[in-house]
Motif scaffolding. Sequence first.
Motif, PDB file in Angstrom:
ATOM      1  N   SER A  38       0.500  -1.572   0.229  1.00 34.56           N
ATOM      2  CA  SER A  38      -0.103   0.171  -0.031  1.00 34.56           C
ATOM      3  C   SER A  38       1.128   1.295   0.205  1.00 34.56           C
ATOM      4  CB  SER A  38      -1.534   0.421   1.317  1.00 34.56           C
ATOM      5  OG  SER A  38      -0.176  -0.108   2.907  1.00 34.56           O
ATOM      6  N   GLY A  39      -0.201   2.476  -0.468  1.00 35.63           N
ATOM      7  CA  GLY A  39       0.928   3.709  -1.002  1.00 35.63           C
ATOM      8  C   GLY A  39       1.666   4.084   0.752  1.00 35.63           C
ATOM      9  N   SER A  40       0.687   3.513   1.942  1.00 33.85           N
ATOM     10  CA  SER A  40       0.912   4.408   3.184  1.00 33.85           C
ATOM     11  C   SER A  40       1.681   3.356   3.487  1.00 33.85           C
ATOM     12  CB  SER A  40      -0.759   4.077   4.216  1.00 33.85           C
ATOM     13  OG  SER A  40      -0.923   2.644   3.862  1.00 33.85           O
ATOM     14  N   TYR A  41       2.638   2.348   3.571  1.00 38.76           N
ATOM     15  CA  TYR A  41       3.830   2.009   3.967  1.00 38.76           C
ATOM     16  C   TYR A  41       4.647   2.733   3.881  1.00 38.76           C
ATOM     17  CZ  TYR A  41       6.432  -1.286   5.659  1.00 38.76           C
ATOM     18  OH  TYR A  41       7.066  -2.579   7.302  1.00 38.76           O
ATOM     19  N   GLU A  42       5.680   3.523   4.451  1.00 37.96           N
ATOM     20  CA  GLU A  42       6.496   4.495   4.122  1.00 37.96           C
ATOM     21  C   GLU A  42       8.374   3.657   3.837  1.00 37.96           C
ATOM     22  OE1 GLU A  42       7.155   7.621   7.476  1.00 37.96           O
ATOM     23  OE2 GLU A  42       4.965   7.816   6.616  1.00 37.96           O
ATOM     24  N   PRO A  43       9.085   2.588   4.738  1.00 39.25           N
ATOM     25  CA  PRO A  43       9.506   2.180   4.665  1.00 39.25           C
ATOM     26  C   PRO A  43       9.999   1.252   3.329  1.00 39.25           C
ATOM     27  CG  PRO A  43       8.867   1.477   7.088  1.00 39.25           C
ATOM     28  CD  PRO A  43       7.996   2.242   5.743  1.00 39.25           C
ATOM     29  N   PRO A  44      11.016   0.917   3.362  1.00 41.34           N
ATOM     30  CA  PRO A  44      11.626   0.985   1.301  1.00 41.34           C
ATOM     31  C   PRO A  44      11.291  -0.269   1.468  1.00 41.34           C
ATOM     32  CG  PRO A  44      13.873   1.271   2.338  1.00 41.34           C
ATOM     33  CD  PRO A  44      12.285   1.783   3.368  1.00 41.34           C
ATOM     34  N   SER A  45      10.822  -0.905   0.293  1.00 37.22           N
ATOM     35  CA  SER A  45      10.281  -3.177   1.103  1.00 37.22           C
ATOM     36  C   SER A  45      10.669  -4.041  -0.650  1.00 37.22           C
ATOM     37  CB  SER A  45       8.649  -3.144   0.811  1.00 37.22           C
ATOM     38  OG  SER A  45       8.023  -2.368   2.092  1.00 37.22           O
ATOM     39  N   SER A  46      11.042  -4.890  -0.517  1.00 39.04           N
ATOM     40  CA  SER A  46      11.701  -5.643  -1.712  1.00 39.04           C
ATOM     41  C   SER A  46      10.284  -6.330  -2.121  1.00 39.04           C
ATOM     42  CB  SER A  46      13.305  -6.389  -1.442  1.00 39.04           C
ATOM     43  OG  SER A  46      13.693  -5.197  -1.010  1.00 39.04           O
ATOM     44  N   LEU A  47       9.019  -5.838  -2.589  1.00 42.04           N
ATOM     45  CA  LEU A  47       8.407  -6.929  -2.910  1.00 42.04           C
ATOM     46  C   LEU A  47       7.964  -8.143  -3.152  1.00 42.04           C
ATOM     47  CD1 LEU A  47       5.820  -3.768  -3.970  1.00 42.04           C
ATOM     48  CD2 LEU A  47       6.395  -4.610  -2.001  1.00 42.04           C
ATOM     49  N   VAL A  48       8.874  -8.572  -4.674  1.00 42.93           N
ATOM     50  CA  VAL A  48       8.994  -9.965  -4.784  1.00 42.93           C
ATOM     51  C   VAL A  48       9.377 -10.729  -3.988  1.00 42.93           C
ATOM     52  CG1 VAL A  48       9.769 -11.135  -6.927  1.00 42.93           C
ATOM     53  CG2 VAL A  48       9.500  -8.765  -7.149  1.00 42.93           C
ATOM     54  N   GLY A  96      12.026  -3.443   5.130  1.00 43.55           N
ATOM     55  CA  GLY A  96      12.753  -2.576   5.950  1.00 43.55           C
ATOM     56  C   GLY A  96      14.003  -2.865   6.891  1.00 43.55           C
ATOM     57  N   GLY A  97      13.699  -3.808   7.223  1.00 48.12           N
ATOM     58  CA  GLY A  97      14.943  -4.364   8.277  1.00 48.12           C
ATOM     59  C   GLY A  97      15.174  -3.602   9.752  1.00 48.12           C
ATOM     60  N   PRO A  98      15.928  -2.990   9.759  1.00 49.83           N
ATOM     61  CA  PRO A  98      15.437  -2.074  11.028  1.00 49.83           C
ATOM     62  C   PRO A  98      14.205  -1.300  11.361  1.00 49.83           C
ATOM     63  CG  PRO A  98      18.026  -1.040   9.745  1.00 49.83           C
ATOM     64  CD  PRO A  98      17.132  -2.558   9.367  1.00 49.83           C
ATOM     65  N   VAL A  99      14.135  -0.607   9.867  1.00 47.44           N
ATOM     66  CA  VAL A  99      13.064   0.478   9.883  1.00 47.44           C
ATOM     67  C   VAL A  99      11.773  -0.457  10.034  1.00 47.44           C
ATOM     68  CG1 VAL A  99      14.568   2.468  10.374  1.00 47.44           C
ATOM     69  CG2 VAL A  99      13.619   0.695   8.333  1.00 47.44           C
ATOM     70  N   SER A 100      11.736  -1.687   9.613  1.00 49.40           N
ATOM     71  CA  SER A 100      10.521  -2.113   9.086  1.00 49.40           C
ATOM     72  C   SER A 100       9.510  -1.452  10.503  1.00 49.40           C
ATOM     73  CB  SER A 100      10.297  -3.550   9.050  1.00 49.40           C
ATOM     74  OG  SER A 100       9.357  -4.397   8.870  1.00 49.40           O
ATOM     75  N   GLU A 101       8.155  -1.944  10.154  1.00 50.63           N
ATOM     76  CA  GLU A 101       7.037  -1.504  10.764  1.00 50.63           C
ATOM     77  C   GLU A 101       6.309  -3.176  11.662  1.00 50.63           C
ATOM     78  OE1 GLU A 101       4.766   0.741   9.536  1.00 50.63           O
ATOM     79  OE2 GLU A 101       5.819   2.774   9.466  1.00 50.63           O
ATOM     80  N   LEU A 102       6.457  -3.872  10.561  1.00 51.89           N
ATOM     81  CA  LEU A 102       6.168  -5.161  10.539  1.00 51.89           C
ATOM     82  C   LEU A 102       6.675  -6.635  11.583  1.00 51.89           C
ATOM     83  CD1 LEU A 102       5.386  -5.425   7.479  1.00 51.89           C
ATOM     84  CD2 LEU A 102       3.985  -5.191   9.011  1.00 51.89           C
ATOM     85  N   TYR A 103       7.320  -5.796  12.359  1.00 57.95           N
ATOM     86  CA  TYR A 103       8.666  -6.337  13.770  1.00 57.95           C
ATOM     87  C   TYR A 103       7.406  -7.192  15.143  1.00 57.95           C
ATOM     88  CZ  TYR A 103       8.463  -2.565  16.790  1.00 57.95           C
ATOM     89  OH  TYR A 103       7.680  -0.836  17.871  1.00 57.95           O
TER      90      TYR A 103
END
Length: 324
Positions: A38-48, A96-103
């Motif tokens: 989604s566009g609301s998720y800010e940290p950079p993601s590797s989607l594939v 996002g690794g260290p900045v991931s909001e999914l921890y």
Amino acid sequence: MTGVMRATAARSGSARRMKALSLAYLLLGGASCALASSGSYEPPSSLVPLYLSTAVLAAGSVALLLMPGWAFTLRTVAWGHAFYAVFVSLIVFFTGGPVSELYPLYLPLLISAAVWRSRRVWIVSTAGVSLGYLLAALPGLLAADFVPQSPEVIGFRLLVFLVLGALGRLGGGAAGVAGGELALVRRTEAEISARPAGRLAIILVDPGRRFGEFPALLRRVGERIAPAVPLGEGEVFGLALPVADEEEAEEAARRCVAAAASLGAKEVKVGVALYPEDATSARALLEAAGEALEAAFEAGSPGALILAGRLRQGRVPEGEGPVI
């Protein structure tokens, strides 16, 4: 956690808990992909790679959901927790690794570890969560252009995971001997005191899921073999009886299987330990019988009967289960 409790990890209550955890991760994995896309998720993601990792997580969750209840031995539960720790770490890394909001996806694993009251599951969960998150965050921390998150925040999150794991262990991990087990221990101690130079067998029997004749089985075993003590773990019961040798102990165990089968039991599992060969104290003997019963669960075959001595020596006959 006693051997009897470990052996009954495959019973319906533990199976339901593991299936609930699997369903949670199936849903959370899908929600994670939707959020990261989604566009609301800010940290950079590797989607594939995120989609690929989530697909494996979902496949593993479905496999655990479809597994029969008897298959959820302690080993299966521990491997399941390790599997979730690895793939949750991959999701965190690719979002996002260290900045991931999914921890927060790690939290169900820590809660689950407290539920099982098993040292092995607790170690796997706590170590998997802590190490997994550290590895997921480390590449970002080492990057030259890394700015968004501080090492202090990463350390704080790791501390939270470790504290939650420790609290779970303190709150639920040190299981004592349950009432039924204590009664069997006392009966065993009395038998050993009465004949210290003789032999004694502890036989633990689980007649299997969907067995509705447990009281009748206890009466039948009590009348034909020895007084049966319900252990309060599912429908497991135990008996302590003097025997002349291993063959007599095995014969008594097979009579227990036959008694259960005559009342309609189809998935009987039995573990046997012998005094003094397998242990020299009542509690240790119960633990050895519990480990044999756990091995009978892992064998998976109906009517599995494991003797602790044969298990220890690696000479389990064909049809009784694998050598573990």
